[in-house]
Design an enzyme around this catalytic site. Structure first.
Site, PDB file in Angstrom:
ATOM      1  N   ARG A 170       3.759   4.776  -1.653  1.00 40.34           N
ATOM      2  CA  ARG A 170       4.069   5.173  -0.278  1.00 40.34           C
ATOM      3  C   ARG A 170       5.408   5.907  -0.240  1.00 40.34           C
ATOM      4  O   ARG A 170       6.386   5.442  -0.821  1.00 40.34           O
ATOM      5  CB  ARG A 170       4.201   3.950   0.638  1.00 40.34           C
ATOM      6  CG  ARG A 170       2.931   3.144   0.825  1.00 40.34           C
ATOM      7  CD  ARG A 170       3.246   1.904   1.654  1.00 40.34           C
ATOM      8  NE  ARG A 170       2.200   0.911   1.559  1.00 40.34           N
ATOM      9  CZ  ARG A 170       2.396  -0.406   1.770  1.00 40.34           C
ATOM     10  NH1 ARG A 170       3.614  -0.846   2.084  1.00 40.34           N
ATOM     11  NH2 ARG A 170       1.402  -1.247   1.661  1.00 40.34           N
ATOM     12  N   HIS A 186       6.036  -0.446  -3.150  1.00 44.10           N
ATOM     13  CA  HIS A 186       5.151   0.699  -2.927  1.00 44.10           C
ATOM     14  C   HIS A 186       5.948   2.004  -2.924  1.00 44.10           C
ATOM     15  O   HIS A 186       5.424   3.063  -3.253  1.00 44.10           O
ATOM     16  CB  HIS A 186       4.404   0.550  -1.596  1.00 44.10           C
ATOM     17  CG  HIS A 186       3.358  -0.537  -1.620  1.00 44.10           C
ATOM     18  ND1 HIS A 186       2.096  -0.337  -2.126  1.00 44.10           N
ATOM     19  CD2 HIS A 186       3.402  -1.830  -1.215  1.00 44.10           C
ATOM     20  CE1 HIS A 186       1.392  -1.475  -2.018  1.00 44.10           C
ATOM     21  NE2 HIS A 186       2.164  -2.393  -1.467  1.00 44.10           N
ATOM     22  N   ASP A 193      -2.066  -2.739  -3.483  1.00 46.79           N
ATOM     23  CA  ASP A 193      -2.713  -3.747  -2.653  1.00 46.79           C
ATOM     24  C   ASP A 193      -4.191  -3.737  -3.011  1.00 46.79           C
ATOM     25  O   ASP A 193      -4.805  -2.666  -3.101  1.00 46.79           O
ATOM     26  CB  ASP A 193      -2.516  -3.431  -1.163  1.00 46.79           C
ATOM     27  CG  ASP A 193      -1.060  -3.629  -0.735  1.00 46.79           C
ATOM     28  OD1 ASP A 193      -0.303  -4.270  -1.485  1.00 46.79           O
ATOM     29  OD2 ASP A 193      -0.701  -3.118   0.343  1.00 46.79           O
ATOM     30  N   TYR A 221       0.732 -16.092   2.159  1.00 44.78           N
ATOM     31  CA  TYR A 221       2.009 -15.382   2.259  1.00 44.78           C
ATOM     32  C   TYR A 221       1.890 -14.436   3.455  1.00 44.78           C
ATOM     33  O   TYR A 221       0.862 -13.781   3.612  1.00 44.78           O
ATOM     34  CB  TYR A 221       2.296 -14.599   0.970  1.00 44.78           C
ATOM     35  CG  TYR A 221       3.647 -13.918   0.953  1.00 44.78           C
ATOM     36  CD1 TYR A 221       4.798 -14.648   0.684  1.00 44.78           C
ATOM     37  CD2 TYR A 221       3.765 -12.556   1.222  1.00 44.78           C
ATOM     38  CE1 TYR A 221       6.044 -14.035   0.683  1.00 44.78           C
ATOM     39  CE2 TYR A 221       5.002 -11.929   1.228  1.00 44.78           C
ATOM     40  CZ  TYR A 221       6.142 -12.671   0.956  1.00 44.78           C
ATOM     41  OH  TYR A 221       7.369 -12.065   0.968  1.00 44.78           O
ATOM     42  N   HIS A 224      -0.553 -11.302   4.052  1.00 46.80           N
ATOM     43  CA  HIS A 224      -1.350 -11.103   2.839  1.00 46.80           C
ATOM     44  C   HIS A 224      -2.615 -11.956   2.792  1.00 46.80           C
ATOM     45  O   HIS A 224      -3.059 -12.370   1.720  1.00 46.80           O
ATOM     46  CB  HIS A 224      -0.486 -11.350   1.597  1.00 46.80           C
ATOM     47  CG  HIS A 224       0.518 -10.258   1.374  1.00 46.80           C
ATOM     48  ND1 HIS A 224       1.592 -10.058   2.210  1.00 46.80           N
ATOM     49  CD2 HIS A 224       0.587  -9.273   0.447  1.00 46.80           C
ATOM     50  CE1 HIS A 224       2.285  -9.017   1.780  1.00 46.80           C
ATOM     51  NE2 HIS A 224       1.701  -8.526   0.719  1.00 46.80           N
ATOM     52  N   ASP A 226      -5.508 -10.852   3.768  1.00 44.46           N
ATOM     53  CA  ASP A 226      -6.682  -9.994   3.561  1.00 44.46           C
ATOM     54  C   ASP A 226      -6.569  -9.091   2.339  1.00 44.46           C
ATOM     55  O   ASP A 226      -7.392  -8.217   2.111  1.00 44.46           O
ATOM     56  CB  ASP A 226      -6.956  -9.145   4.817  1.00 44.46           C
ATOM     57  CG  ASP A 226      -5.780  -8.229   5.156  1.00 44.46           C
ATOM     58  OD1 ASP A 226      -4.722  -8.309   4.469  1.00 44.46           O
ATOM     59  OD2 ASP A 226      -5.910  -7.434   6.099  1.00 44.46           O
ATOM     60  N   HIS A 227      -5.525  -9.276   1.543  1.00 46.79           N
ATOM     61  CA  HIS A 227      -5.399  -8.512   0.299  1.00 46.79           C
ATOM     62  C   HIS A 227      -4.395  -9.180  -0.627  1.00 46.79           C
ATOM     63  O   HIS A 227      -3.656 -10.077  -0.215  1.00 46.79           O
ATOM     64  CB  HIS A 227      -4.960  -7.074   0.588  1.00 46.79           C
ATOM     65  CG  HIS A 227      -3.528  -6.944   1.047  1.00 46.79           C
ATOM     66  ND1 HIS A 227      -3.130  -7.147   2.351  1.00 46.79           N
ATOM     67  CD2 HIS A 227      -2.394  -6.647   0.366  1.00 46.79           C
ATOM     68  CE1 HIS A 227      -1.819  -6.967   2.458  1.00 46.79           C
ATOM     69  NE2 HIS A 227      -1.345  -6.670   1.260  1.00 46.79           N
ATOM     70  N   HIS A 229      -1.145  -8.321  -3.088  1.00 48.26           N
ATOM     71  CA  HIS A 229      -0.146  -7.313  -3.463  1.00 48.26           C
ATOM     72  C   HIS A 229       0.282  -7.599  -4.903  1.00 48.26           C
ATOM     73  O   HIS A 229       0.662  -8.726  -5.229  1.00 48.26           O
ATOM     74  CB  HIS A 229       1.066  -7.387  -2.520  1.00 48.26           C
ATOM     75  CG  HIS A 229       2.236  -6.589  -3.024  1.00 48.26           C
ATOM     76  ND1 HIS A 229       2.537  -5.327  -2.562  1.00 48.26           N
ATOM     77  CD2 HIS A 229       3.174  -6.881  -3.971  1.00 48.26           C
ATOM     78  CE1 HIS A 229       3.617  -4.877  -3.195  1.00 48.26           C
ATOM     79  NE2 HIS A 229       4.019  -5.803  -4.059  1.00 48.26           N
TER      80      HIS A 229
HETATM   81 ZN    ZN Z   1       1.663  -4.339  -1.025  1.00 48.45          ZN
END
Ligand code: ZN
Length: 245
Positions: A170, A186, A193, A221, A224, A226-227, A229
């Site tokens: 990002r 990122h 992710d 956490y 987090h 739904d994914h 990291h």
């Molecule tokens: Zn992330």
């Protein structure tokens, strides 16, 4: 006459081509890869840029909560990573990178050096230039490549379960737009992710501890659930309370 001369030229050309084939493909050079070709067997004690190239490919097999240095020096950690890589793909696990190991790597990599199941585009859904982050565009892209080889290892360890990257590199603007942390990895290009088609998030984050990531966050956490990291920071931090850790 013209026809005979042509036949003579063709015969000569055939000999030249036959010679070129024999000279150009000696039995010891089995493969010329679109990304990178290793020209010698590598083992502990050796060093060079070919060792660094190997280290990038096996960095996803460093052992539990560990990372290997990408320093071009083939030490015990590199040998152990090569051994785990070999075992994971059913090769003789001797920690020496020879033709069979390189053949497997060639099989696993695309011509742009990314592993077959991941791409630069998947690791950068922000912009096409890799610019605007916390490091140079070249560094961000190189970091993403290293991350992809770790993801390829994780994917393999999960039983070839597909992993989907929902966010990779990002720029500052992209990071702000998604509400990313101000010091997010990122911004460096070494974070991903992840979600999966079939493996649970807890299974992914637990398994990911053995594949070279320095930061891991998952269910429980904040933000987090739904994914997962995963990032390449040095050291090791992880937090996924729902997964019992
Ligand atoms: Zn992330």
């Amino acid at each position: 006459m013209a026809r005979r001369r042509l036949m003579g030229i063709l015969a000569g050309l055939t000999m030249v081509l036959a010679t070129a084939v024999v000279v150009g493909v000696p039995a010891t050079t089995a493969h010329a890869d679109g990304c990178y070709t290793w020209n010698r067997t590598l083992q502990q004690g050796m060093s060079g840029s070919d060792v660094t190239q190997l280290q990038i490919r096996v960095a996803g097999w460093p052992g539990f909560q560990n990372q290997i240095a990408l320093d071009g020096a083939y030490g015990p950690q590199t040998a152990a990573a090569v051994q785990r890589f070999q075992a994971a793909y059913g090769l003789a696990a001797d920690g020496v990178a020879g033709p069979a190991t390189f053949a497997k790597i060639y099989e696993l990599q695309d011509n742009d050096c990314t592993p077959i199941h991941f791409s630069y585009a998947e690791l950068n859904q922000c912009n096409s230039t890799w610019a605007g982050g916390r490091v140079s565009a070249a560094t961000a892209r190189a970091n993403a490549l290293r991350t992809m080889w770790k993801l390829e290892a994780l994917r393999r360890a999960l039983g070839d379960n597909p992993l989907i990257v929902t966010s990779g590199f990002r720029s500052e603007a992209c990071n702000s737009a998604v509400g990313g942390a101000s010091n997010s990895r990122h911004l460096y290009g070494d974070a991903a992710d992840l979600v999966s088609g079939s493996a649970s998030l807890c299974r992914i984050v637990q398994q990911a501890r053995s594949h070279g990531f320095g930061g891991l966050f998952g269910p429980g956490y904040p933000g987090h659930n739904d994914h997962i990291h995963a990032d390449g920071r040095s050291g090791f931090v992880w937090d996924a309370p729902t997964c019992g850790v």
